[in-house]
Design an enzyme around this catalytic site. Structure first.
Site: not given
Lengths: 259, 297
Positions: B1-3
Protein backbone atom coordinates in the site's frame (compact mmCIF):
# COMPACT_ATOMS: atom_id res chain seq x y z
CA UNK A 1 -12.78 17.46 -18.45
CA UNK A 2 -11.98 14.25 -20.37
CA UNK A 3 -14.41 13.48 -23.19
CA UNK A 4 -15.32 10.10 -21.71
CA UNK A 5 -16.60 11.77 -18.55
CA UNK A 6 -18.96 13.84 -20.65
CA UNK A 7 -20.16 10.58 -22.20
CA UNK A 8 -20.78 9.12 -18.78
CA UNK A 9 -22.69 12.20 -17.67
CA UNK A 10 -24.82 12.18 -20.81
CA UNK A 11 -25.57 8.51 -20.38
CA UNK A 12 -26.47 8.86 -16.74
CA UNK A 13 -28.79 11.75 -17.55
CA UNK A 14 -30.90 9.48 -19.74
CA UNK A 15 -31.73 7.18 -16.85
CA UNK A 16 -33.89 9.80 -15.09
CA UNK A 17 -32.18 9.16 -11.87
CA UNK A 18 -33.80 8.91 -8.57
CA UNK A 19 -31.19 11.51 -7.44
CA UNK A 20 -30.44 12.67 -3.99
CA UNK A 21 -33.74 14.48 -3.56
CA UNK A 22 -35.43 11.11 -3.63
CA UNK A 23 -32.78 9.77 -1.33
CA UNK A 24 -33.71 12.39 1.22
CA UNK A 25 -37.39 11.53 0.85
CA UNK A 26 -36.74 7.82 0.94
CA UNK A 27 -38.59 6.56 3.98
CA UNK A 28 -38.57 2.83 3.38
CA UNK A 29 -41.97 2.66 5.06
CA UNK A 30 -40.52 3.62 8.42
CA UNK A 31 -42.14 6.07 10.70
CA UNK A 32 -40.17 9.12 11.82
CA UNK A 33 -38.19 8.49 14.95
CA UNK A 34 -35.81 10.28 17.23
CA UNK A 35 -32.73 11.52 15.39
CA UNK A 36 -29.17 11.62 16.55
CA UNK A 37 -26.36 13.40 14.71
CA UNK A 38 -22.76 12.23 14.55
CA UNK A 39 -20.34 14.81 13.16
CA UNK A 40 -17.27 12.95 11.91
CA UNK A 41 -15.31 16.22 11.80
CA UNK A 42 -15.23 16.07 15.59
CA UNK A 43 -16.44 12.57 16.55
CA UNK A 44 -14.82 9.20 15.87
CA UNK A 45 -15.94 6.35 13.61
CA UNK A 46 -16.18 4.03 16.62
CA UNK A 47 -18.56 6.40 18.34
CA UNK A 48 -20.87 6.01 15.36
CA UNK A 49 -20.43 2.29 14.84
CA UNK A 50 -20.85 1.35 18.50
CA UNK A 51 -24.28 2.99 18.41
CA UNK A 52 -25.21 0.60 15.63
CA UNK A 53 -23.96 -2.43 17.59
CA UNK A 54 -26.36 -1.84 20.49
CA UNK A 55 -29.27 -4.16 19.88
CA UNK A 56 -31.67 -1.87 21.77
CA UNK A 57 -30.81 1.21 19.67
CA UNK A 58 -33.82 2.90 18.12
CA UNK A 59 -32.66 6.37 17.08
CA UNK A 60 -32.09 7.16 13.44
CA UNK A 61 -28.68 8.69 12.81
CA UNK A 62 -27.46 11.48 10.57
CA UNK A 63 -23.73 11.41 9.85
CA UNK A 64 -22.21 14.72 8.80
CA UNK A 65 -18.75 15.51 7.40
CA UNK A 66 -17.80 11.94 6.45
CA UNK A 67 -14.91 13.36 4.33
CA UNK A 68 -14.13 10.02 2.67
CA UNK A 69 -13.44 8.28 5.99
CA UNK A 70 -13.24 4.49 6.14
CA UNK A 71 -15.63 2.02 7.80
CA UNK A 72 -18.59 4.38 8.16
CA UNK A 73 -21.65 2.56 9.59
CA UNK A 74 -20.08 -0.90 9.72
CA UNK A 75 -21.57 -3.88 11.53
CA UNK A 76 -25.04 -2.42 12.14
CA UNK A 77 -27.36 -4.87 13.88
CA UNK A 78 -30.47 -2.73 14.36
CA UNK A 79 -33.33 -1.55 12.09
CA UNK A 80 -32.49 2.17 12.14
CA UNK A 81 -31.85 4.59 9.29
CA UNK A 82 -28.35 6.06 8.92
CA UNK A 83 -28.11 9.00 6.53
CA UNK A 84 -24.56 9.95 5.54
CA UNK A 85 -24.20 13.48 4.20
CA UNK A 86 -21.26 13.18 1.80
CA UNK A 87 -18.66 10.83 0.33
CA UNK A 88 -17.36 7.80 2.23
CA UNK A 89 -14.11 5.81 1.88
CA UNK A 90 -13.43 2.06 2.14
CA UNK A 91 -15.84 -0.51 3.59
CA UNK A 92 -18.93 1.62 4.28
CA UNK A 93 -21.93 -0.40 5.53
CA UNK A 94 -19.94 -3.64 5.76
CA UNK A 95 -21.73 -6.62 7.36
CA UNK A 96 -24.92 -4.58 7.62
CA UNK A 97 -27.89 -6.36 9.16
CA UNK A 98 -31.31 -4.69 9.28
CA UNK A 99 -30.19 -1.05 9.05
CA UNK A 100 -31.04 1.24 6.18
CA UNK A 101 -27.87 3.15 5.25
CA UNK A 102 -28.21 6.03 2.81
CA UNK A 103 -25.10 7.73 1.44
CA UNK A 104 -25.64 11.07 -0.27
CA UNK A 105 -22.39 10.92 -2.23
CA UNK A 106 -19.87 8.38 -3.58
CA UNK A 107 -18.57 5.29 -1.81
CA UNK A 108 -15.00 3.95 -1.91
CA UNK A 109 -13.95 0.30 -2.30
CA UNK A 110 -15.81 -2.47 -0.47
CA UNK A 111 -19.25 -0.91 -0.01
CA UNK A 112 -21.69 -3.23 1.85
CA UNK A 113 -19.21 -6.08 1.91
CA UNK A 114 -20.76 -9.24 3.35
CA UNK A 115 -24.09 -7.49 3.93
CA UNK A 116 -26.67 -9.74 5.57
CA UNK A 117 -29.92 -7.73 5.29
CA UNK A 118 -31.33 -4.20 5.24
CA UNK A 119 -30.84 -1.55 2.57
CA UNK A 120 -27.77 0.36 1.42
CA UNK A 121 -28.29 3.18 -1.04
CA UNK A 122 -25.63 5.42 -2.60
CA UNK A 123 -26.66 8.46 -4.61
CA UNK A 124 -23.36 8.63 -6.52
CA UNK A 125 -20.83 6.03 -7.65
CA UNK A 126 -19.36 3.06 -5.80
CA UNK A 127 -15.76 1.92 -6.22
CA UNK A 128 -14.56 -1.63 -6.70
CA UNK A 129 -15.93 -4.86 -5.16
CA UNK A 130 -19.20 -3.26 -4.15
CA UNK A 131 -21.44 -5.73 -2.24
CA UNK A 132 -18.79 -8.47 -2.36
CA UNK A 133 -19.96 -11.73 -0.71
CA UNK A 134 -23.24 -10.09 0.28
CA UNK A 135 -25.75 -12.60 1.66
CA UNK A 136 -28.98 -10.58 1.66
CA UNK A 137 -30.69 -7.21 1.59
CA UNK A 138 -30.79 -4.61 -1.16
CA UNK A 139 -27.84 -2.52 -2.36
CA UNK A 140 -28.65 0.37 -4.71
CA UNK A 141 -25.96 2.42 -6.46
CA UNK A 142 -27.59 5.24 -8.38
CA UNK A 143 -24.42 6.01 -10.37
CA UNK A 144 -21.77 3.60 -11.63
CA UNK A 145 -20.13 0.73 -9.77
CA UNK A 146 -16.51 -0.09 -10.65
CA UNK A 147 -14.81 -3.46 -11.19
CA UNK A 148 -15.86 -6.66 -9.40
CA UNK A 149 -19.32 -5.44 -8.38
CA UNK A 150 -21.18 -8.29 -6.65
CA UNK A 151 -18.15 -10.60 -6.63
CA UNK A 152 -19.12 -13.86 -4.90
CA UNK A 153 -22.57 -12.51 -4.00
CA UNK A 154 -24.51 -15.06 -1.99
CA UNK A 155 -28.15 -13.95 -2.05
CA UNK A 156 -28.42 -10.16 -2.03
CA UNK A 157 -30.08 -7.93 -4.62
CA UNK A 158 -27.84 -5.31 -6.22
CA UNK A 159 -29.29 -2.59 -8.47
CA UNK A 160 -26.88 -0.26 -10.27
CA UNK A 161 -28.36 2.78 -12.03
CA UNK A 162 -25.29 3.23 -14.25
CA UNK A 163 -22.66 0.79 -15.45
CA UNK A 164 -20.46 -1.83 -13.76
CA UNK A 165 -16.77 -2.56 -14.39
CA UNK A 166 -14.98 -5.74 -15.36
CA UNK A 167 -15.30 -9.08 -13.52
CA UNK A 168 -18.64 -8.13 -11.99
CA UNK A 169 -20.61 -11.03 -10.45
CA UNK A 170 -17.48 -13.22 -10.53
CA UNK A 171 -18.42 -16.57 -8.92
CA UNK A 172 -21.82 -15.11 -7.99
CA UNK A 173 -23.68 -17.84 -6.16
CA UNK A 174 -27.16 -16.53 -5.45
CA UNK A 175 -29.15 -13.29 -5.69
CA UNK A 176 -29.86 -10.79 -8.45
CA UNK A 177 -27.62 -8.10 -10.03
CA UNK A 178 -29.39 -5.44 -12.11
CA UNK A 179 -27.29 -3.10 -14.29
CA UNK A 180 -29.18 -0.26 -15.96
CA UNK A 181 -26.11 0.76 -18.01
CA UNK A 182 -23.33 -1.38 -19.47
CA UNK A 183 -21.22 -4.21 -18.04
CA UNK A 184 -17.44 -4.49 -18.46
CA UNK A 185 -15.37 -7.51 -19.48
CA UNK A 186 -15.89 -11.02 -18.12
CA UNK A 187 -19.35 -10.51 -16.64
CA UNK A 188 -20.40 -13.41 -14.42
CA UNK A 189 -17.20 -15.42 -14.79
CA UNK A 190 -17.63 -18.87 -13.16
CA UNK A 191 -21.13 -17.91 -12.04
CA UNK A 192 -23.34 -20.29 -10.06
CA UNK A 193 -27.07 -19.55 -9.60
CA UNK A 194 -27.20 -15.71 -9.38
CA UNK A 195 -29.31 -13.98 -12.04
CA UNK A 196 -27.90 -10.99 -13.89
CA UNK A 197 -29.96 -8.39 -15.78
CA UNK A 198 -28.15 -5.86 -17.99
CA UNK A 199 -29.88 -3.12 -19.95
CA UNK A 200 -26.94 -1.90 -22.05
CA UNK A 201 -24.00 -3.63 -23.65
CA UNK A 202 -21.88 -6.39 -22.13
CA UNK A 203 -18.21 -6.08 -23.14
CA UNK A 204 -17.81 -9.85 -22.74
CA UNK A 205 -19.18 -12.67 -20.61
CA UNK A 206 -16.81 -14.72 -18.46
CA UNK A 207 -16.35 -18.49 -18.41
CA UNK A 208 -19.66 -20.39 -18.20
CA UNK A 209 -21.81 -17.21 -18.24
CA UNK A 210 -24.35 -17.03 -21.07
CA UNK A 211 -27.27 -14.89 -22.16
CA UNK A 212 -30.57 -16.53 -21.34
CA UNK A 213 -34.16 -16.16 -22.39
CA UNK A 214 -36.10 -13.33 -20.71
CA UNK A 215 -39.35 -15.05 -19.76
CA UNK A 216 -42.45 -13.49 -18.20
CA UNK A 217 -41.36 -14.42 -14.68
CA UNK A 218 -38.05 -12.65 -15.22
CA UNK A 219 -39.76 -9.47 -16.45
CA UNK A 220 -41.90 -9.59 -13.34
CA UNK A 221 -38.94 -10.21 -11.07
CA UNK A 222 -36.98 -7.34 -12.65
CA UNK A 223 -39.92 -4.92 -12.42
CA UNK A 224 -40.11 -5.73 -8.72
CA UNK A 225 -36.41 -5.10 -8.25
CA UNK A 226 -36.47 -1.76 -10.10
CA UNK A 227 -39.46 -0.73 -8.03
CA UNK A 228 -37.82 -1.73 -4.74
CA UNK A 229 -34.72 0.17 -5.77
CA UNK A 230 -36.82 3.20 -6.78
CA UNK A 231 -34.99 3.42 -10.08
CA UNK A 232 -37.31 4.90 -12.68
CA UNK A 233 -36.86 5.48 -16.40
CA UNK A 234 -35.89 1.87 -17.16
CA UNK A 235 -38.24 -0.66 -18.70
CA UNK A 236 -37.79 -4.29 -17.69
CA UNK A 237 -38.33 -5.47 -21.25
CA UNK A 238 -35.19 -3.59 -22.38
CA UNK A 239 -32.91 -5.79 -20.25
CA UNK A 240 -31.17 -9.01 -21.19
CA UNK A 241 -30.72 -11.85 -18.73
CA UNK A 242 -27.43 -13.67 -18.08
CA UNK A 243 -26.71 -16.69 -15.95
CA UNK A 244 -24.78 -19.92 -15.64
CA UNK A 245 -24.52 -22.43 -18.50
CA UNK A 246 -23.80 -24.90 -15.65
CA UNK A 247 -21.13 -26.61 -17.73
CA UNK A 248 -18.36 -26.09 -15.13
CA UNK A 249 -20.29 -27.43 -12.13
CA UNK A 250 -18.68 -30.85 -12.35
CA UNK A 251 -15.19 -31.40 -13.61
CA UNK A 252 -15.00 -32.80 -17.07
CA UNK A 253 -11.67 -33.36 -18.74
CA UNK A 254 -13.10 -31.72 -21.86
CA UNK A 255 -13.45 -28.44 -19.92
CA UNK A 256 -9.92 -28.43 -18.52
CA UNK A 257 -8.99 -25.40 -20.58
CA UNK A 258 -11.85 -23.34 -19.11
CA UNK A 259 -10.58 -23.55 -15.51
CA UNK B 1 0.00 0.00 0.00
CA UNK B 2 1.12 3.56 -0.71
CA UNK B 3 -0.62 6.88 -1.11
CA UNK B 4 -0.30 9.13 -4.12
CA UNK B 5 -1.61 12.62 -4.71
CA UNK B 6 -1.48 15.08 -7.58
CA UNK B 7 -2.74 18.63 -7.83
CA UNK B 8 -2.90 20.70 -11.01
CA UNK B 9 -3.84 24.35 -10.61
CA UNK B 10 -6.15 25.74 -13.31
CA UNK B 11 -6.85 29.10 -11.69
CA UNK B 12 -3.51 31.03 -11.48
CA UNK B 13 -4.72 32.81 -8.32
CA UNK B 14 -4.41 29.47 -6.49
CA UNK B 15 -0.75 28.90 -7.46
CA UNK B 16 0.38 30.60 -4.26
CA UNK B 17 -1.59 27.97 -2.25
CA UNK B 18 -0.24 24.88 -4.09
CA UNK B 19 1.99 23.73 -1.23
CA UNK B 20 -0.63 24.22 1.46
CA UNK B 21 -3.14 22.04 -0.40
CA UNK B 22 -0.64 19.36 -1.40
CA UNK B 23 0.55 19.18 2.23
CA UNK B 24 -3.01 18.59 3.42
CA UNK B 25 -3.48 15.88 0.81
CA UNK B 26 -0.18 14.15 1.69
CA UNK B 27 -0.90 14.28 5.41
CA UNK B 28 -4.26 12.58 4.80
CA UNK B 29 -2.39 9.75 3.02
CA UNK B 30 -0.05 9.15 6.02
CA UNK B 31 -1.70 5.85 7.00
CA UNK B 32 -1.23 4.52 3.48
CA UNK B 33 2.50 5.28 3.59
CA UNK B 34 4.24 5.98 6.92
CA UNK B 35 7.76 4.90 5.80
CA UNK B 36 8.79 7.81 3.58
CA UNK B 37 7.34 10.73 1.68
CA UNK B 38 8.21 12.89 -1.27
CA UNK B 39 6.96 15.61 -3.56
CA UNK B 40 7.67 16.92 -7.03
CA UNK B 41 6.81 20.57 -7.52
CA UNK B 42 6.81 22.49 -10.79
CA UNK B 43 7.71 26.15 -10.33
CA UNK B 44 10.15 28.98 -11.18
CA UNK B 45 11.00 27.96 -14.76
CA UNK B 46 14.66 28.76 -15.49
CA UNK B 47 15.76 30.92 -18.44
CA UNK B 48 16.56 29.35 -21.78
CA UNK B 49 20.10 28.02 -21.90
CA UNK B 50 19.92 27.03 -18.23
CA UNK B 51 18.75 23.91 -16.42
CA UNK B 52 17.65 23.17 -12.87
CA UNK B 53 18.72 20.10 -10.87
CA UNK B 54 17.56 18.90 -7.48
CA UNK B 55 20.49 17.19 -5.78
CA UNK B 56 20.40 14.87 -2.79
CA UNK B 57 23.42 14.23 -0.57
CA UNK B 58 23.82 11.00 1.39
CA UNK B 59 25.63 13.01 4.09
CA UNK B 60 23.46 14.00 7.05
CA UNK B 61 24.77 17.57 7.06
CA UNK B 62 26.32 18.27 3.68
CA UNK B 63 28.61 21.28 3.25
CA UNK B 64 26.63 22.93 0.46
CA UNK B 65 28.70 26.17 0.63
CA UNK B 66 31.88 24.24 -0.19
CA UNK B 67 29.95 22.48 -2.95
CA UNK B 68 28.75 25.90 -4.19
CA UNK B 69 32.34 27.22 -4.38
CA UNK B 70 33.54 24.17 -6.32
CA UNK B 71 30.60 24.37 -8.70
CA UNK B 72 31.29 28.06 -9.38
CA UNK B 73 34.82 27.12 -10.44
CA UNK B 74 33.20 24.82 -13.00
CA UNK B 75 30.34 27.19 -13.95
CA UNK B 76 30.52 30.78 -12.70
CA UNK B 77 26.84 31.24 -13.67
CA UNK B 78 25.58 28.51 -11.32
CA UNK B 79 23.53 28.96 -8.15
CA UNK B 80 23.00 26.51 -5.27
CA UNK B 81 19.99 26.78 -2.92
CA UNK B 82 20.31 24.27 -0.07
CA UNK B 83 17.27 22.62 1.58
CA UNK B 84 18.70 20.33 4.31
CA UNK B 85 20.30 17.36 2.50
CA UNK B 86 18.79 18.52 -0.81
CA UNK B 87 19.88 21.47 -2.95
CA UNK B 88 18.42 23.09 -6.05
CA UNK B 89 21.13 23.95 -8.55
CA UNK B 90 20.65 26.21 -11.54
CA UNK B 91 23.38 26.07 -14.15
CA UNK B 92 24.24 26.97 -17.72
CA UNK B 93 25.94 23.58 -18.18
CA UNK B 94 24.10 20.66 -19.78
CA UNK B 95 22.78 17.69 -17.79
CA UNK B 96 25.49 15.49 -19.29
CA UNK B 97 28.24 17.96 -18.31
CA UNK B 98 26.83 18.11 -14.79
CA UNK B 99 26.64 14.29 -14.54
CA UNK B 100 30.31 14.07 -15.52
CA UNK B 101 31.30 16.82 -13.07
CA UNK B 102 29.30 15.18 -10.26
CA UNK B 103 31.30 11.95 -10.61
CA UNK B 104 33.86 13.58 -8.29
CA UNK B 105 31.07 14.07 -5.69
CA UNK B 106 30.08 10.46 -5.06
CA UNK B 107 27.84 11.42 -2.13
CA UNK B 108 25.59 13.56 -4.36
CA UNK B 109 22.81 12.13 -6.54
CA UNK B 110 20.51 13.84 -9.01
CA UNK B 111 16.86 13.65 -7.90
CA UNK B 112 15.49 15.61 -10.85
CA UNK B 113 16.52 17.64 -13.88
CA UNK B 114 14.68 20.00 -16.17
CA UNK B 115 13.42 23.56 -16.42
CA UNK B 116 10.70 23.58 -13.73
CA UNK B 117 10.77 20.38 -11.69
CA UNK B 118 12.13 20.03 -8.14
CA UNK B 119 11.95 16.67 -6.33
CA UNK B 120 12.29 16.35 -2.56
CA UNK B 121 11.98 13.04 -0.72
CA UNK B 122 13.02 11.62 2.63
CA UNK B 123 12.46 8.57 4.81
CA UNK B 124 10.26 9.07 7.84
CA UNK B 125 6.65 10.14 8.30
CA UNK B 126 4.85 12.39 5.82
CA UNK B 127 4.27 14.89 8.66
CA UNK B 128 8.00 15.25 9.34
CA UNK B 129 8.76 15.47 5.60
CA UNK B 130 6.19 18.26 5.15
CA UNK B 131 7.61 20.06 8.16
CA UNK B 132 11.32 19.63 7.27
CA UNK B 133 10.99 20.63 3.63
CA UNK B 134 8.37 23.35 4.25
CA UNK B 135 6.09 21.81 1.62
CA UNK B 136 3.21 24.04 2.71
CA UNK B 137 5.13 27.10 1.45
CA UNK B 138 5.52 25.81 -2.14
CA UNK B 139 4.03 27.90 -4.87
CA UNK B 140 3.74 26.60 -8.41
CA UNK B 141 1.55 25.27 -11.18
CA UNK B 142 1.30 21.62 -10.16
CA UNK B 143 2.75 19.05 -7.81
CA UNK B 144 2.75 15.31 -7.18
CA UNK B 145 3.26 13.64 -3.83
CA UNK B 146 3.80 10.15 -2.47
CA UNK B 147 3.63 8.41 0.89
CA UNK B 148 5.38 5.03 0.89
CA UNK B 149 4.60 1.79 2.67
CA UNK B 150 7.59 -0.29 1.63
CA UNK B 151 6.84 -3.82 0.44
CA UNK B 152 9.44 -4.64 -2.22
CA UNK B 153 12.69 -3.03 -1.09
CA UNK B 154 14.45 -1.09 1.67
CA UNK B 155 13.32 2.13 3.33
CA UNK B 156 15.85 4.76 2.30
CA UNK B 157 15.70 8.20 0.72
CA UNK B 158 16.93 6.69 -2.57
CA UNK B 159 14.06 4.16 -2.54
CA UNK B 160 11.49 6.92 -1.98
CA UNK B 161 9.25 8.46 -4.62
CA UNK B 162 8.92 10.50 -6.86
CA UNK B 163 11.42 9.03 -9.31
CA UNK B 164 12.76 11.13 -12.18
CA UNK B 165 11.94 9.73 -15.63
CA UNK B 166 13.72 12.39 -17.69
CA UNK B 167 13.75 16.15 -18.05
CA UNK B 168 10.86 17.66 -16.08
CA UNK B 169 9.27 14.20 -15.80
CA UNK B 170 8.65 12.15 -12.69
CA UNK B 171 6.69 9.13 -11.54
CA UNK B 172 4.89 8.16 -8.35
CA UNK B 173 3.58 4.62 -7.97
CA UNK B 174 1.14 2.73 -5.77
CA UNK B 175 1.41 -1.01 -6.29
CA UNK B 176 4.07 -3.59 -7.01
CA UNK B 177 5.68 -4.87 -10.20
CA UNK B 178 6.46 -8.55 -10.57
CA UNK B 179 8.80 -8.50 -13.59
CA UNK B 180 11.06 -5.65 -12.43
CA UNK B 181 14.26 -7.70 -12.08
CA UNK B 182 14.34 -8.92 -15.66
CA UNK B 183 13.12 -5.56 -16.97
CA UNK B 184 15.87 -3.74 -15.04
CA UNK B 185 18.53 -5.94 -16.66
CA UNK B 186 17.03 -5.36 -20.13
CA UNK B 187 16.98 -1.61 -19.54
CA UNK B 188 20.55 -1.57 -18.20
CA UNK B 189 21.69 -3.22 -21.43
CA UNK B 190 20.00 -0.34 -23.24
CA UNK B 191 21.96 2.24 -21.24
CA UNK B 192 19.41 3.15 -18.52
CA UNK B 193 21.04 3.38 -15.08
CA UNK B 194 19.40 2.59 -11.73
CA UNK B 195 20.28 3.77 -8.24
CA UNK B 196 18.37 1.07 -6.29
CA UNK B 197 16.68 -2.36 -6.47
CA UNK B 198 13.26 -0.69 -6.19
CA UNK B 199 10.47 -1.87 -8.54
CA UNK B 200 9.00 1.61 -9.08
CA UNK B 201 12.38 2.94 -10.21
CA UNK B 202 12.21 0.32 -12.99
CA UNK B 203 8.88 1.75 -14.15
CA UNK B 204 10.48 5.21 -14.16
CA UNK B 205 13.51 3.86 -16.07
CA UNK B 206 11.20 2.13 -18.53
CA UNK B 207 9.35 5.37 -19.30
CA UNK B 208 12.69 7.19 -19.55
CA UNK B 209 13.82 4.61 -22.14
CA UNK B 210 10.60 4.81 -24.18
CA UNK B 211 10.77 8.61 -24.23
CA UNK B 212 14.43 8.46 -25.35
CA UNK B 213 13.30 6.09 -28.11
CA UNK B 214 11.05 8.86 -29.40
CA UNK B 215 7.68 7.94 -27.85
CA UNK B 216 5.40 10.73 -26.70
CA UNK B 217 4.15 10.33 -23.12
CA UNK B 218 0.89 8.64 -24.23
CA UNK B 219 2.75 6.13 -26.43
CA UNK B 220 5.26 5.43 -23.65
CA UNK B 221 2.39 4.70 -21.25
CA UNK B 222 0.65 2.45 -23.79
CA UNK B 223 3.90 0.48 -24.11
CA UNK B 224 4.13 0.35 -20.31
CA UNK B 225 0.73 -1.38 -20.14
CA UNK B 226 2.15 -4.06 -22.45
CA UNK B 227 5.52 -4.55 -20.80
CA UNK B 228 4.99 -3.97 -17.06
CA UNK B 229 3.54 -6.91 -15.15
CA UNK B 230 1.97 -6.17 -11.80
CA UNK B 231 -0.35 -3.83 -9.98
CA UNK B 232 -0.02 -0.11 -10.32
CA UNK B 233 -1.58 3.26 -10.23
CA UNK B 234 0.89 5.73 -11.71
CA UNK B 235 0.82 9.50 -11.63
CA UNK B 236 3.32 11.04 -14.03
CA UNK B 237 4.35 14.67 -13.71
CA UNK B 238 5.25 16.59 -16.87
CA UNK B 239 6.44 20.17 -17.37
CA UNK B 240 2.93 21.30 -18.23
CA UNK B 241 0.73 18.96 -16.21
CA UNK B 242 0.28 15.37 -15.14
CA UNK B 243 -1.12 12.04 -16.30
CA UNK B 244 -2.73 9.10 -14.48
CA UNK B 245 -2.67 5.42 -15.45
CA UNK B 246 -4.02 2.31 -13.68
CA UNK B 247 -3.08 -1.28 -14.53
CA UNK B 248 -5.53 -3.28 -16.70
CA UNK B 249 -6.83 -5.24 -13.68
CA UNK B 250 -7.63 -2.01 -11.84
CA UNK B 251 -6.33 -3.44 -8.60
CA UNK B 252 -5.00 -0.30 -6.98
CA UNK B 253 -7.31 2.57 -6.12
CA UNK B 254 -7.41 5.99 -7.74
CA UNK B 255 -9.85 8.84 -7.81
CA UNK B 256 -9.88 11.97 -9.92
CA UNK B 257 -11.69 15.21 -9.14
CA UNK B 258 -11.98 18.43 -11.09
CA UNK B 259 -13.39 21.91 -10.55
CA UNK B 260 -12.98 25.13 -12.53
CA UNK B 261 -10.00 25.95 -10.26
CA UNK B 262 -8.07 22.66 -10.14
CA UNK B 263 -7.77 19.02 -11.17
CA UNK B 264 -6.59 16.50 -8.60
CA UNK B 265 -5.91 12.79 -8.28
CA UNK B 266 -5.37 10.66 -5.24
CA UNK B 267 -5.48 7.12 -3.92
CA UNK B 268 -8.53 8.07 -1.90
CA UNK B 269 -11.21 10.74 -1.81
CA UNK B 270 -10.28 11.79 1.73
CA UNK B 271 -7.16 13.49 0.35
CA UNK B 272 -9.23 15.35 -2.21
CA UNK B 273 -11.72 16.32 0.52
CA UNK B 274 -9.01 18.66 1.84
CA UNK B 275 -9.23 20.88 -1.27
CA UNK B 276 -11.36 24.04 -1.53
CA UNK B 277 -14.65 23.31 -3.29
CA UNK B 278 -14.14 19.52 -3.13
CA UNK B 279 -17.75 18.92 -2.15
CA UNK B 280 -18.91 20.33 -5.48
CA UNK B 281 -16.14 18.83 -7.64
CA UNK B 282 -16.83 16.45 -10.48
CA UNK B 283 -15.47 13.15 -9.20
CA UNK B 284 -14.82 9.86 -10.94
CA UNK B 285 -12.75 6.72 -10.76
CA UNK B 286 -10.30 6.39 -13.67
CA UNK B 287 -10.90 3.29 -15.79
CA UNK B 288 -8.17 0.62 -15.90
CA UNK B 289 -5.49 0.90 -18.63
CA UNK B 290 -6.78 4.30 -19.74
CA UNK B 291 -4.62 7.43 -19.74
CA UNK B 292 -5.99 10.61 -18.21
CA UNK B 293 -3.97 13.80 -18.54
CA UNK B 294 -4.11 17.51 -17.89
CA UNK B 295 -1.83 20.18 -19.21
CA UNK B 296 -1.55 23.90 -19.55
CA UNK B 297 -2.64 25.11 -22.97
Amino acid sequence: MPADQQDIDARLATYEFTNSQLLRNYSGGRTTRAMQTIDLATQGIRELNQLLHQTNATDDIVVSNPGGKHSVAVGAMVPVTVTVQGHVGYYCAGMNADAQILVDGNAGPGLAENMMSGVVRVSGDASQYCAATSHGGLIVVEGNAAARCGISMKGSDIVVGGSVGHMSAFMAQKGRLVVCGDAGDALGDSIYEARLYVRGSVASTGADCVQKEMRAEHIEELEGLLQSAKISGCKAKDFKRYGSARSLYHFSIDNANAY
Amino acid sequence: MCGIVGLFIKNPELESELGRHVSAMLLEMSERGPDSAGAAVYRNEVDSGRIKLTLFSSQAQPDWSAFDRQLRDFDAQSTVKPHLNHAVVETSKSLQQMQTWLQSHAEVRINSSGKKIEIYKEKGSPASFIDSFKVADYTGTHALGHTRMATESAVTTEHSHPFSTGDDLCLVHNGSLSNHNRLRENLRSRGISFQTDNDSEVAAGYLNWRLQEGDGLDDALHHAVEDLDGFYTFAIGTREGFAVLRDPIGCKPAIIAETDDWAAMSSEYRAIAQLPGAAKAKIWEPEPAKIYSWQRQ
